[in-house]
Design an enzyme around this catalytic site. Sequence first.
Site, PDB file in Angstrom:
ATOM      1  N   ASP A   9      64.127  45.989  29.013  1.00 18.69           N
ATOM      2  CA  ASP A   9      64.896  45.920  27.770  1.00 18.69           C
ATOM      3  C   ASP A   9      64.031  45.300  26.675  1.00 18.69           C
ATOM      4  O   ASP A   9      63.156  44.508  26.943  1.00 18.69           O
ATOM      5  CB  ASP A   9      66.139  45.023  27.932  1.00 18.69           C
TER       6      ASP A   9
ATOM      7  N   GLU B  59      66.921  36.241  33.784  1.00 20.29           N
ATOM      8  CA  GLU B  59      66.829  37.635  33.347  1.00 20.29           C
ATOM      9  C   GLU B  59      65.501  37.884  32.640  1.00 20.29           C
ATOM     10  O   GLU B  59      64.978  38.990  32.653  1.00 20.29           O
ATOM     11  CB  GLU B  59      67.993  37.988  32.400  1.00 20.29           C
ATOM     12  N   GLU B  60      64.962  36.863  32.040  1.00 19.58           N
ATOM     13  CA  GLU B  60      63.767  37.030  31.213  1.00 19.58           C
ATOM     14  C   GLU B  60      62.451  36.941  31.976  1.00 19.58           C
ATOM     15  O   GLU B  60      61.393  37.124  31.381  1.00 19.58           O
ATOM     16  CB  GLU B  60      63.770  36.004  30.076  1.00 19.58           C
TER      17      GLU B  60
ATOM     18  N   ASP C 278      66.325  35.563  22.654  1.00 20.39           N
ATOM     19  CA  ASP C 278      66.363  35.595  24.133  1.00 20.39           C
ATOM     20  C   ASP C 278      65.239  34.727  24.672  1.00 20.39           C
ATOM     21  O   ASP C 278      65.409  33.952  25.615  1.00 20.39           O
ATOM     22  CB  ASP C 278      66.084  36.986  24.704  1.00 20.39           C
TER      23      ASP C 278
ATOM     24  N   GLU D 145      74.488  37.651  36.153  1.00 22.27           N
ATOM     25  CA  GLU D 145      75.568  38.059  35.259  1.00 22.27           C
ATOM     26  C   GLU D 145      76.882  38.130  36.037  1.00 22.27           C
ATOM     27  O   GLU D 145      77.875  37.488  35.661  1.00 22.27           O
ATOM     28  CB  GLU D 145      75.242  39.407  34.592  1.00 22.27           C
TER      29      GLU D 145
ATOM     30  N   LEU E   1      70.448  34.369  27.319  1.00 24.43           N
ATOM     31  CA  LEU E   1      71.179  34.882  26.155  1.00 24.43           C
ATOM     32  C   LEU E   1      71.601  36.315  26.440  1.00 24.43           C
ATOM     33  O   LEU E   1      70.802  37.245  26.325  1.00 24.43           O
ATOM     34  CB  LEU E   1      70.312  34.799  24.892  1.00 24.43           C
TER      35      LEU E   1
HETATM   36  P1  AHM Z   1      76.512  48.676  26.857  1.00 22.55           P
HETATM   37  O1  AHM Z   1      75.901  48.488  25.512  1.00 22.55           O
HETATM   38  O2  AHM Z   1      75.848  49.727  27.683  1.00 22.55           O
HETATM   39  O3  AHM Z   1      78.002  48.873  26.779  1.00 22.55           O
HETATM   40  O4  AHM Z   1      76.277  47.332  27.658  1.00 22.55           O
HETATM   41  C1  AHM Z   1      76.921  46.172  27.298  1.00 22.55           C
HETATM   42  C2  AHM Z   1      76.733  45.146  28.350  1.00 22.55           C
HETATM   43  C3  AHM Z   1      77.430  43.874  28.004  1.00 22.55           C
HETATM   44  O5  AHM Z   1      78.685  43.762  28.592  1.00 22.55           O
HETATM   45  C4  AHM Z   1      76.485  42.832  28.490  1.00 22.55           C
HETATM   46  O6  AHM Z   1      76.653  41.648  27.781  1.00 22.55           O
HETATM   47  C5  AHM Z   1      75.148  43.463  28.229  1.00 22.55           C
HETATM   48  O7  AHM Z   1      75.367  44.847  28.437  1.00 22.55           O
HETATM   49  C6  AHM Z   1      74.071  43.054  29.175  1.00 22.55           C
HETATM   50  O8  AHM Z   1      72.857  43.488  28.667  1.00 22.55           O
HETATM   51  P2  AHM Z   1      71.749  42.395  28.205  1.00 22.55           P
HETATM   52  O9  AHM Z   1      71.575  41.486  29.378  1.00 22.55           O
HETATM   53  O10 AHM Z   1      70.553  43.238  27.917  1.00 22.55           O
HETATM   54  O11 AHM Z   1      72.281  41.694  26.994  1.00 22.55           O
HETATM   55 MG    MG Z   2      72.139  39.956  30.210  1.00 25.28          MG
END
Ligand code: AHM
Ligand code: MG
Length: 328
Positions: A70, A99-100, A76, A277, A120
């Site tokens: 990502d 996550e990072e 973040d 998460e 974050l």
């Molecule tokens: P989406 O944009 O495919 O609907 O995904 C949203 C979800 C959220 O519920 C969550 O907070 C986020 O993706 C997690 O992604 P990241 O960790 O990259 O913020």
């Molecule tokens: Mg996340």
Amino acid sequence: MEQSRIAHSIGIALDRFIKNNQEQFQYASGELSQLLRDIALASKVVNREVNKAGLIDIMGALGSQNSAGDQQQKLDVLANIRFTRALSKGGEVCALISEETESFVDLNNEGKYVIAIDPLDGSSNIDVNVSIGTIFSVYRRKSPEGTPIKDIDILQKGSEQVAAGYILYGSSTMLVYTTGHGVNGFTYEPSLGEYFLSYPDLKMPEDGKIFSVNEGPYNSFSTGMKNYISYCKEKNFTARYIGSLVADFHRNMLKGGIYIYPATNKDPTGKLRLMYECNSLAFIAEQAGGSATNGKNRILDIEPRTLHQRTPFYVGSKRMVEKAESFE
Ligand code: AHM
Ligand code: MG
């Protein structure tokens, strides 16, 4: 009796609440209390940075990517630094899963605890001034202290969590956590720089009428998932989806609802990460009387095989999760 009255008084400061409830911990040596204080402190620093996001040049993409590919935002990275620093200084945490970072961070100390954290979450919402959050899980290490960290310390099932929580940077900032004795929510008072108990012993309504799903990838949902969405619409339920897991979860916990991130063509095993998460929110949901599954099995029973493992995620009011599963 007196103790529990104080512990659940609305307005009690977080530090005092942690201290008053310390004897509830299975291993009440004070280290878990300190660790929770470290997280709270780091969250105040992150909160300050989140609130300054539009004022100074810390918004926007950094240009690098994290372990899952990502786009990383500057905040973040900053949040990861803040939490890592706070947790490594205290000495209670021996390893950090984030996550990072691609692999876990060995903090080279005698700490008893392992933390999994999304510093974050909801990164796509940072630049557009929408609520974001921090999610964390706390485990006790299994191998003897002073020996190298092993897989059994890192890859623990969600049911082994000793504490979990999240911080919601929203219209106000909240810290919500559990140590397995119910869920308590604290609201941050910025002028005093302190969290105060605002939602003692939070309980999620057993049923609800809000469904939170990104319907964009609808065409690639399973037939069961499509049918469940039709059911929600036939029932005139309310659709609410911010795209920030903590915010969507928090709203559904207070009002009664379900959040679903199912398997899609793009993410055949779901998008969300089990270790930092889903497990945390699953623990909180269950402690609040709700439930969390992958559509078939309890999230907290899933054996993690890798740090960044993904899973479909159904979380929220118990009856709604049961109903959604019955369509699968
Ligand atoms: P989406 O944009 O495919 O609907 O995904 C949203 C979800 C959220 O519920 C969550 O907070 C986020 O993706 C997690 O992604 P990241 O960790 O990259 O913020
Ligand atoms: Mg996340």
